[in-house]
Design a protein around this motif. Sequence first.
Motif, PDB file in Angstrom:
ATOM      1  N   ARG A   1       0.837  -1.203   0.000  1.00 56.86           N
ATOM      2  CA  ARG A   1       0.000   0.000   0.000  1.00 56.86           C
ATOM      3  C   ARG A   1       0.875   1.258   0.000  1.00 56.86           C
ATOM      4  NH1 ARG A   1      -2.289  -2.983   4.005  1.00 56.86           N
ATOM      5  NH2 ARG A   1      -1.382  -1.620   5.595  1.00 56.86           N
ATOM      6  N   PRO A   2       0.555   2.226  -0.857  1.00 57.79           N
ATOM      7  CA  PRO A   2       1.289   3.496  -0.814  1.00 57.79           C
ATOM      8  C   PRO A   2       1.017   4.195   0.509  1.00 57.79           C
ATOM      9  CG  PRO A   2      -0.001   3.250  -2.840  1.00 57.79           C
ATOM     10  CD  PRO A   2      -0.463   2.177  -1.910  1.00 57.79           C
ATOM     11  N   PRO A   3       1.966   5.021   0.963  1.00 54.41           N
ATOM     12  CA  PRO A   3       3.228   5.334   0.295  1.00 54.41           C
ATOM     13  C   PRO A   3       4.342   4.393   0.749  1.00 54.41           C
ATOM     14  CG  PRO A   3       2.991   6.703   2.234  1.00 54.41           C
ATOM     15  CD  PRO A   3       1.763   5.838   2.186  1.00 54.41           C
ATOM     16  N   ALA A   4       5.511   4.574   0.142  1.00 45.39           N
ATOM     17  CA  ALA A   4       6.736   3.982   0.679  1.00 45.39           C
ATOM     18  C   ALA A   4       7.411   5.067   1.510  1.00 45.39           C
ATOM     19  CB  ALA A   4       7.657   3.535  -0.455  1.00 45.39           C
ATOM     20  N   TYR A   5       7.960   4.673   2.641  1.00 50.95           N
ATOM     21  CA  TYR A   5       8.507   5.647   3.592  1.00 50.95           C
ATOM     22  C   TYR A   5      10.013   5.813   3.361  1.00 50.95           C
ATOM     23  CZ  TYR A   5       3.927   4.861   5.576  1.00 50.95           C
ATOM     24  OH  TYR A   5       2.560   4.756   5.736  1.00 50.95           O
ATOM     25  N   TRP A   6      10.356   6.484   2.261  1.00 48.72           N
ATOM     26  CA  TRP A   6      11.750   6.639   1.863  1.00 48.72           C
ATOM     27  C   TRP A   6      12.626   7.338   2.906  1.00 48.72           C
ATOM     28  CZ3 TRP A   6       9.339   8.839  -3.125  1.00 48.72           C
ATOM     29  CH2 TRP A   6       8.912   7.793  -3.961  1.00 48.72           C
ATOM     30  N   PRO A   7      12.116   8.308   3.669  1.00 52.85           N
ATOM     31  CA  PRO A   7      12.986   8.935   4.673  1.00 52.85           C
ATOM     32  C   PRO A   7      13.530   7.942   5.697  1.00 52.85           C
ATOM     33  CG  PRO A   7      11.093  10.347   4.246  1.00 52.85           C
ATOM     34  CD  PRO A   7      10.821   9.046   3.543  1.00 52.85           C
ATOM     35  N   TRP A   8      12.843   6.829   5.912  1.00 55.52           N
ATOM     36  CA  TRP A   8      13.363   5.818   6.830  1.00 55.52           C
ATOM     37  C   TRP A   8      14.686   5.239   6.339  1.00 55.52           C
ATOM     38  CZ3 TRP A   8      13.448   3.809  11.460  1.00 55.52           C
ATOM     39  CH2 TRP A   8      12.414   4.086  12.342  1.00 55.52           C
ATOM     40  N   ILE A   9      14.865   5.205   5.021  1.00 57.17           N
ATOM     41  CA  ILE A   9      16.114   4.670   4.478  1.00 57.17           C
ATOM     42  C   ILE A   9      17.275   5.577   4.859  1.00 57.17           C
ATOM     43  CG2 ILE A   9      17.335   4.045   2.355  1.00 57.17           C
ATOM     44  CD1 ILE A   9      14.619   3.305   1.147  1.00 57.17           C
ATOM     45  N   GLU A  10      17.025   6.879   4.885  1.00 57.43           N
ATOM     46  CA  GLU A  10      18.076   7.808   5.307  1.00 57.43           C
ATOM     47  C   GLU A  10      18.458   7.557   6.769  1.00 57.43           C
ATOM     48  OE1 GLU A  10      19.200  12.326   4.287  1.00 57.43           O
ATOM     49  OE2 GLU A  10      17.188  12.060   5.115  1.00 57.43           O
TER      50      GLU A  10
ATOM     51  N   PRO B   1      10.326   8.307 -13.525  1.00 60.03           N
ATOM     52  CA  PRO B   1      11.608   8.955 -13.250  1.00 60.03           C
ATOM     53  C   PRO B   1      11.506   9.995 -12.130  1.00 60.03           C
ATOM     54  CG  PRO B   1      11.318   8.725 -15.605  1.00 60.03           C
ATOM     55  CD  PRO B   1      10.016   8.312 -14.971  1.00 60.03           C
ATOM     56  N   ALA B   2      10.367  10.683 -12.040  1.00 59.44           N
ATOM     57  CA  ALA B   2      10.179  11.669 -10.969  1.00 59.44           C
ATOM     58  C   ALA B   2      10.143  10.977  -9.611  1.00 59.44           C
ATOM     59  CB  ALA B   2       8.902  12.464 -11.197  1.00 59.44           C
ATOM     60  N   ASP B   3       9.496   9.824  -9.538  1.00 62.46           N
ATOM     61  CA  ASP B   3       9.493   9.046  -8.292  1.00 62.46           C
ATOM     62  C   ASP B   3      10.912   8.664  -7.903  1.00 62.46           C
ATOM     63  OD1 ASP B   3       6.705   9.092  -8.168  1.00 62.46           O
ATOM     64  OD2 ASP B   3       6.503   7.129  -9.137  1.00 62.46           O
ATOM     65  N   ALA B   4      11.682   8.236  -8.889  1.00 61.48           N
ATOM     66  CA  ALA B   4      13.064   7.816  -8.623  1.00 61.48           C
ATOM     67  C   ALA B   4      13.877   8.970  -8.044  1.00 61.48           C
ATOM     68  CB  ALA B   4      13.715   7.294  -9.898  1.00 61.48           C
ATOM     69  N   ALA B   5      13.731  10.157  -8.644  1.00 61.24           N
ATOM     70  CA  ALA B   5      14.466  11.328  -8.164  1.00 61.24           C
ATOM     71  C   ALA B   5      14.047  11.696  -6.748  1.00 61.24           C
ATOM     72  CB  ALA B   5      14.244  12.505  -9.117  1.00 61.24           C
ATOM     73  N   LEU B   6      12.751  11.641  -6.458  1.00 55.68           N
ATOM     74  CA  LEU B   6      12.272  11.965  -5.114  1.00 55.68           C
ATOM     75  C   LEU B   6      12.734  10.921  -4.103  1.00 55.68           C
ATOM     76  CD1 LEU B   6      10.596  13.925  -3.413  1.00 55.68           C
ATOM     77  CD2 LEU B   6       8.576  12.516  -3.930  1.00 55.68           C
ATOM     78  N   CYS B   7      12.702   9.668  -4.503  1.00 53.65           N
ATOM     79  CA  CYS B   7      13.193   8.602  -3.629  1.00 53.65           C
ATOM     80  C   CYS B   7      14.662   8.819  -3.293  1.00 53.65           C
ATOM     81  CB  CYS B   7      12.995   7.245  -4.313  1.00 53.65           C
ATOM     82  SG  CYS B   7      13.757   5.855  -3.437  1.00 53.65           S
ATOM     83  N   GLN B   8      15.463   9.131  -4.300  1.00 51.56           N
ATOM     84  CA  GLN B   8      16.892   9.365  -4.067  1.00 51.56           C
ATOM     85  C   GLN B   8      17.105  10.562  -3.143  1.00 51.56           C
ATOM     86  OE1 GLN B   8      17.767   9.468  -8.306  1.00 51.56           O
ATOM     87  NE2 GLN B   8      19.067   7.660  -8.117  1.00 51.56           N
ATOM     88  N   GLN B   9      16.289  11.594  -3.320  1.00 45.22           N
ATOM     89  CA  GLN B   9      16.404  12.783  -2.479  1.00 45.22           C
ATOM     90  C   GLN B   9      16.038  12.478  -1.030  1.00 45.22           C
ATOM     91  OE1 GLN B   9      13.946  16.062  -3.816  1.00 45.22           O
ATOM     92  NE2 GLN B   9      14.008  17.040  -1.814  1.00 45.22           N
ATOM     93  N   GLN B  10      14.913  11.783  -0.824  1.00 44.83           N
ATOM     94  CA  GLN B  10      14.426  11.540   0.533  1.00 44.83           C
ATOM     95  C   GLN B  10      15.201  10.435   1.256  1.00 44.83           C
ATOM     96  OE1 GLN B  10      10.187  10.947   0.627  1.00 44.83           O
ATOM     97  NE2 GLN B  10       9.738  12.987  -0.154  1.00 44.83           N
ATOM     98  N   SER B  11      15.728   9.487   0.505  1.00 42.07           N
ATOM     99  CA  SER B  11      16.450   8.374   1.129  1.00 42.07           C
ATOM    100  C   SER B  11      17.936   8.645   1.257  1.00 42.07           C
ATOM    101  CB  SER B  11      16.253   7.094   0.309  1.00 42.07           C
ATOM    102  OG  SER B  11      16.907   7.199  -0.952  1.00 42.07           O
ATOM    103  N   GLY B  12      18.451   9.526   0.417  1.00 42.02           N
ATOM    104  CA  GLY B  12      19.887   9.758   0.376  1.00 42.02           C
ATOM    105  C   GLY B  12      20.642   8.681  -0.361  1.00 42.02           C
TER     106      GLY B  12
ATOM    107  N   ILE C   1      27.569   1.060   5.173  1.00 45.06           N
ATOM    108  CA  ILE C   1      27.599   0.289   3.933  1.00 45.06           C
ATOM    109  C   ILE C   1      26.547   0.857   2.987  1.00 45.06           C
ATOM    110  CG2 ILE C   1      28.528  -1.867   4.869  1.00 45.06           C
ATOM    111  CD1 ILE C   1      25.659  -2.905   5.133  1.00 45.06           C
ATOM    112  N   ASN C   2      26.644   0.482   1.732  1.00 44.81           N
ATOM    113  CA  ASN C   2      25.698   1.005   0.747  1.00 44.81           C
ATOM    114  C   ASN C   2      24.290   0.477   1.016  1.00 44.81           C
ATOM    115  OD1 ASN C   2      25.189   2.547  -1.680  1.00 44.81           O
ATOM    116  ND2 ASN C   2      24.811   0.584  -2.696  1.00 44.81           N
ATOM    117  N   VAL C   3      23.314   1.354   0.820  1.00 45.46           N
ATOM    118  CA  VAL C   3      21.905   0.985   0.994  1.00 45.46           C
ATOM    119  C   VAL C   3      21.162   1.324  -0.294  1.00 45.46           C
ATOM    120  CG1 VAL C   3      19.793   1.318   2.333  1.00 45.46           C
ATOM    121  CG2 VAL C   3      22.023   1.428   3.477  1.00 45.46           C
ATOM    122  N   ILE C   4      20.489   0.331  -0.848  1.00 41.42           N
ATOM    123  CA  ILE C   4      19.701   0.496  -2.067  1.00 41.42           C
ATOM    124  C   ILE C   4      18.246   0.751  -1.680  1.00 41.42           C
ATOM    125  CG2 ILE C   4      18.927  -0.624  -4.198  1.00 41.42           C
ATOM    126  CD1 ILE C   4      21.462  -2.368  -4.057  1.00 41.42           C
ATOM    127  N   ALA C   5      17.648   1.756  -2.285  1.00 42.66           N
ATOM    128  CA  ALA C   5      16.268   2.131  -1.954  1.00 42.66           C
ATOM    129  C   ALA C   5      15.281   1.429  -2.879  1.00 42.66           C
ATOM    130  CB  ALA C   5      16.092   3.647  -2.066  1.00 42.66           C
TER     131      ALA C   5
END
Length: 319
Positions: free
Chosen positions: A177-186, A205-216, A194-198
């Motif tokens: 169920r949406p959403p995914a809680y990308w800030p938790w990855i940060e 592509p916009a989702d990907a950019a936002l995910c990268q921004q919020q997750s780091g 170690i490297n963390v893949i989100a």
Amino acid sequence: MRIVLAPMEGVVDHLMRDMLTRIGGFDLCVTEFVRVVDMKLPRRVFYRLCPELGQGGKTPSGVPVKIQLLGQDPNWLAENALKAVELGSPGVDLNFGCPAKMVNKNKGGAVLLKETDTLYQIIKTVRAAVPAAFPVTAKIRLGFDDTSLTLDNARALYEAGATELTVHARTKADGYRPPAYWPWIEKIRAVVPINVIANGEIWTPADAALCQQQSGSADIMLGRGALARPSLAKEIVAARSGTAEQAMPWPEVLELLLQYSDYEIAGDKGLYYSNRIKQWFSYLKLQYPEAELLFSELRLQRKAEEIVQTLQQALRQLE
């Protein structure tokens, strides 16, 4: 940035990996999980889920394919992890994220997120068995019922020797169920060096950019989004470089479906074709209105010949 194709049981088989990696954008694939219980599995089990082992552990387009294991016994997982890399897998991934009821009932997948010490023992034992040159990675969710153990689990996996984590940014209780809680990855990245893949809820592509921004996280894993939009990985790479790449047009998607039909019917003797093509449509219709209309016609069809004829007719109507 790396883009990884997610394992999806019964959907992303070796034929689908071949199709999607030919389109471009992917740097790594992970197989459907190999279920480990209480034995060292024969090589045929690994080859069935990962035929790419016969071609250097890569898809025909040259993308590496890593075997994923699922189970609860550290020693048997270690035995089979060693077997996987000996057969040619460029590392091994441990599944601690599968939300399926049957898997969890048998103490596999996400249910192990309740047992931080078990996670530690599995990774520690597997890491000790697998030569240091091969990465030992883990895929997790944020937790089972809640996020109370999220950071403890991440620390335990790192301290046990995990080389990398992939985090699906939802709990098992959240399902898909949406959403995914990308800030938790940060938050996880802040406690493990170690490297963390989100992963989770990346459809555009916009989702990907936002995910990268919020997750780091620079690296992302695509699952359902790649099935809904086959060119998604390629589009994300283009957007990252500042160029525009349009989503694959519907006629090209139809051609891809027909190509996949040829692969699937020939590759697996058509045993699973009907189910798999319909599963793919269940994702395609999220991005392509034309898919929903066509799916209403083929969803009741059972025979491969009928489905292929329906796809061919739909393509002819567009020409």
